[in-house]
Motif scaffolding. Structure first.
Motif, PDB file in Angstrom:
ATOM      1  N   LYS A   7       7.706  19.757  38.447  1.00 18.18           N
ATOM      2  CA  LYS A   7       6.340  20.194  38.482  1.00 18.18           C
ATOM      3  C   LYS A   7       5.566  20.188  37.172  1.00 18.18           C
ATOM      4  N   THR A  62       9.748  31.218  34.561  1.00 19.62           N
ATOM      5  CA  THR A  62      10.185  30.178  35.337  1.00 19.62           C
ATOM      6  C   THR A  62       9.729  28.814  34.389  1.00 19.62           C
ATOM      7  N   GLU A 118      16.388  25.995  41.784  1.00 14.27           N
ATOM      8  CA  GLU A 118      16.737  25.182  40.677  1.00 14.27           C
ATOM      9  C   GLU A 118      15.706  25.293  39.309  1.00 14.27           C
ATOM     10  N   ILE A 119      14.918  26.446  39.518  1.00 14.09           N
ATOM     11  CA  ILE A 119      13.999  26.223  38.201  1.00 14.09           C
ATOM     12  C   ILE A 119      14.349  27.254  37.392  1.00 14.09           C
ATOM     13  N   ASP A 133       9.840  24.596  35.561  1.00 13.51           N
ATOM     14  CA  ASP A 133      10.034  23.736  36.584  1.00 13.51           C
ATOM     15  C   ASP A 133       9.869  22.263  36.042  1.00 13.51           C
TER      16      ASP A 133
END
Length: 113
Positions: free
Chosen positions: A77, A72, A105-106, A74
């Motif tokens: 973050k 993933t 939505e990552i 992000d």
């Protein structure tokens, strides 16, 4: 995918306790519309890309072991992580993909074993 990679993950999982901090059907602490389709937690005593323990999704196919990972990214973050899939069925993997892509939505790039 390299069998060495998955053999190393098998060794990590076998020698580590899985701590579930978000059981199946629990709500994400910051995203109330995100409901976990399987248990979500981490491998105690490990370190992932974000400096915290390695994340895991644990499904209902007991005994299947590590079946893949989601990678993933992000942007909020500002990190990228690997989330290990343990004992997950194909249907559970699809539910996790939808959670990562559509709700959180990552995104999630599936690397199957």
């Amino acid at each position: 995918m390299s069998e060495t990679f998955f053999a190393n993950l098998d060794a990590l999982v076998a020698g580590t306790t899985v701590t579930v901090d978000r059981p199946k059907d629990s709500v994400h602490p910051r995203v109330p519309q995100a409901v976990y389709p399987v248990d979500y937690g981490y491998l105690d005593g490990t370190t992932g890309g974000d400096g915290h323990a390695i994340d895991v999704f644990r499904g209902s196919a007991t005994g299947s072991g590590v079946v893949g990972v989601f990678v993933t990214a992000d942007p909020v973050k500002r990190d990228a992580e690997v989330k290990v899939l343990i004992d997950c069925t194909p249907a559970e993997i699809e539910q996790i993909r939808r959670l990562l892509d559509d709700v959180l939505e990552i995104g999630g790039l599936l690397v199957s074993r």
